[in-house]
Design a protein around this motif. Structure first.
Motif, short mmCIF file in Angstrom:
data_model
loop_
_atom_site.label_atom_id
_atom_site.label_comp_id
_atom_site.label_asym_id
_atom_site.label_seq_id
_atom_site.Cartn_x
_atom_site.Cartn_y
_atom_site.Cartn_z
N ALA A 136 -3.31 7.68 -3.35
CA ALA A 136 -3.58 7.91 -4.77
C ALA A 136 -4.32 6.73 -5.39
O ALA A 136 -4.43 6.63 -6.61
N GLY A 137 -4.82 5.82 -4.53
CA GLY A 137 -5.54 4.66 -5.04
C GLY A 137 -4.74 3.38 -4.88
O GLY A 137 -3.65 3.36 -4.30
N VAL A 138 -5.27 2.31 -5.42
CA VAL A 138 -4.63 0.99 -5.31
C VAL A 138 -3.56 0.84 -6.39
O VAL A 138 -3.80 1.16 -7.56
N LEU A 139 -2.38 0.36 -5.97
CA LEU A 139 -1.31 0.04 -6.90
C LEU A 139 -1.09 -1.47 -6.85
O LEU A 139 -0.94 -2.05 -5.78
N LYS A 140 -1.08 -2.10 -8.01
CA LYS A 140 -0.90 -3.55 -8.10
C LYS A 140 0.52 -3.88 -8.56
O LYS A 140 1.13 -3.13 -9.33
N GLY A 141 1.01 -5.03 -8.10
CA GLY A 141 2.33 -5.47 -8.52
C GLY A 141 2.47 -6.96 -8.32
O GLY A 141 1.71 -7.60 -7.59
N ASP A 142 3.47 -7.54 -8.98
CA ASP A 142 3.78 -8.95 -8.79
C ASP A 142 4.53 -9.19 -7.49
O ASP A 142 4.53 -10.30 -6.96
N ALA A 143 5.17 -8.12 -6.99
CA ALA A 143 5.91 -8.23 -5.73
C ALA A 143 5.94 -6.86 -5.07
O ALA A 143 5.93 -5.82 -5.75
N CYS A 144 5.97 -6.85 -3.73
CA CYS A 144 6.11 -5.63 -2.95
C CYS A 144 7.35 -5.77 -2.07
O CYS A 144 7.53 -6.79 -1.39
N LEU A 145 8.19 -4.74 -2.08
CA LEU A 145 9.38 -4.71 -1.24
C LEU A 145 9.21 -3.60 -0.21
O LEU A 145 9.10 -2.43 -0.58
N VAL A 146 9.19 -3.95 1.06
CA VAL A 146 9.03 -2.97 2.13
C VAL A 146 10.40 -2.45 2.54
O VAL A 146 11.25 -3.20 3.03
N ALA A 147 10.60 -1.15 2.32
CA ALA A 147 11.87 -0.49 2.67
C ALA A 147 11.55 0.80 3.40
O ALA A 147 12.05 1.87 3.07
N LEU A 148 10.71 0.69 4.41
CA LEU A 148 10.17 1.86 5.12
C LEU A 148 10.86 2.12 6.45
O LEU A 148 10.34 2.89 7.26
N GLY A 149 11.99 1.49 6.70
CA GLY A 149 12.72 1.77 7.92
C GLY A 149 11.88 1.58 9.16
O GLY A 149 11.21 0.56 9.35
N SER A 150 11.85 2.59 10.02
CA SER A 150 11.15 2.52 11.30
C SER A 150 9.65 2.33 11.16
O SER A 150 8.98 1.91 12.11
N TYR A 151 9.11 2.66 10.00
CA TYR A 151 7.66 2.57 9.80
C TYR A 151 7.25 1.21 9.23
O TYR A 151 6.06 0.96 9.02
#
Length: 418
Positions: free
Chosen positions: A241-256
């Motif tokens: 859906a395009g680029v999403l910007k943030g001050d922080a990214c939290l990866v909670a994608l399990g096996s992926y």
């Protein structure tokens, strides 16, 4: 801060809850059309701090060979394992010694006990319902050898102050009356008093609605392509859906998670260990479990979830394959028929499979990375439901710069670079 959470399983949604409670602007990005539609969807239902233990344990290599030869094998490995599978297995086997097992189990118990306390606090605070029961878990032993082997775990439980009872068959039947009818198949059990049972899917969906009421935005149906790093800092994510910007990214994608992290040079040793479950309508409540039992021989859990029985277990190392062969259904179905005959309508059961994100040492990966703005809450293996609230509250404290309520030793990805 504006925080992007990647993934809306129980790990992602609980993280969103605590971060929103802390006053952050939270956006959850998820490829599925709703929350908890992958690994969190139909797990075994256990909230099992007392049963939290790494798969890598002394004696496991020999046990694994025996399991592979059983008709109802709790373990299956692809006949043509790839290099990723072989590499992960080698790292897991390196943890199959007493010193590593004790270290890893203590780490897992630290998170698990905290997580159970967080769950009780949340439940009391917002009155969330998810077919929960707080009647403990019984680890069932079919042989005297299994009963005697429990002594090592009991020493660690004592060290951590975890409440338990070692039961003979009369004691087992007192807590799970239906098992009195099959007492000839069992020799006893270890009851973990603080463990609970509940439907992870119901919980996650209900909590997601509470998150939305706090202002959390869920971007469902959105594929995550890659993390964006600028000047050595992660600043957002490229999506369908395009680029999403943030001050922080939290990866909670399990096996992926490893696939997303690899382009940044972050090697997360997480393997997709495939598991299966059956959800069976109860036809005779007197024949059904009261709470949760774990069959140590077949590594299958049987739990009571309202008017249903959830049977979950087995481990299959076959990459990201999500097929559901009848042979694996037989494996989990056997245990519920053997221990709780007549309890439910197996013909109406729903078969499900999911990929548990397993680290070689069993402990999840929590905390910051070498990239400012990038955090991890992933790798919970079979214990995502058990460890979810504690992991989420912990990572919320880390992102906020607060001192977590539990020791941080050995929980970050840095433990793999030593």
């Amino acid at each position: 801060m504006r925080i992007l959470i990647l993934g809306s399983g129980v790990i992602g949604v609980t993280s969103a809850w605590y971060l929103a409670q802390a006053g952050h602007e939270v956006v959850v990005v998820e490829r599925q059309p709703g929350p908890a539609l992958e690994t969190s969807h139909a797990n075994a239902g256990q909230i099992s701090p007392g049963y939290s233990a790494p798969w890598a344990a002394p004696g496991v290599p020999l046990k694994a060979i025996k399991w592979l030869m059983q008709d109802l094998a709790p373990l299956r490995i692809s006949p043509r394992p790839d290099l990723n599978t072989l590499g992960w297995l080698a790292r897991m086997l390196a943890n199959c010694n007493h010193r590593a097992y004790t270290r890893n189990k203590l780490r897992m118990l630290r998170i698990a006990e905290y997580s159970r306390d967080c769950l009780i606090e949340l439940r009391n605070e917002i009155g969330i319902e998810y077919d929960h029961r707080a009647q403990g878990l019984i680890q069932l032993f079919r042989s005297q050898q299994q009963l005697e082997a429990a002594a090592a775990d009991m020493r660690i439980l004592d060290r951590c102050g975890v409440a338990y009872e070692l039961l003979d068959m009369a004691g087992v039947a007192a807590h799970e009356p239906a098992l009195a009818r099959v007492s000839d198949k069992l020799v006893g059990g270890l009851r973990l008093l603080g463990d609970e049972t509940g439907d992870c899917y119901l919980f996650t969906r209900a909590l997601a609605r509470r998150c939305e009421a706090l202002g959390v935005e869920f971007r469902f149906g959105t594929e995550i392509d890659r993390l964006l790093a600028e000047a050595g800092r992660v600043s957002g994510v490229a999506t369908s859906a395009g680029v999403l910007k943030g001050d922080a990214c939290l990866v909670a994608l399990g096996s992926y998670s490893p696939t997303l992290l690899a382009p940044l040079g972050i090697k997360a040793p997480i393997y997709p260990v495939k598991g299966y479950s059956l959800t069976i309508p109860i036809t005779d409540p007197a024949c059904a479990p009261e709470s949760t039992v774990m069959d140590e021989t077949y590594k299958v859990a049987v739990s009571r979830l309202g008017d249903r029985i959830r049977v979950g277990g087995t481990a299959e190392l076959n990459g990201f394959d999500l097929s559901t062969p009848d042979s694996r259904r037989i494996n989990v179905e056997h245990v519920v028929k053997d221990l709780f005959p007549g309890s439910g309508d197996a013909g109406a059961a729903e078969l499900w499979t999911g990929l548990r994100p397993m680290t070689p040492d069993g402990t999840p990966i929590l905390g910051a990375t070498a990239y400012p703005g990038l955090y991890l809450n992933t790798g919970h293996g079979t214990l995502g439901w058990t460890l979810s609230l504690g992991s989420a509250r912990y990572i919320s404290d880390i992102i906020d710069g607060r001192t977590p309520a539990i020791d941080t030793e050995g929980l970050s990805i840095n433990r793999y670079s030593r």
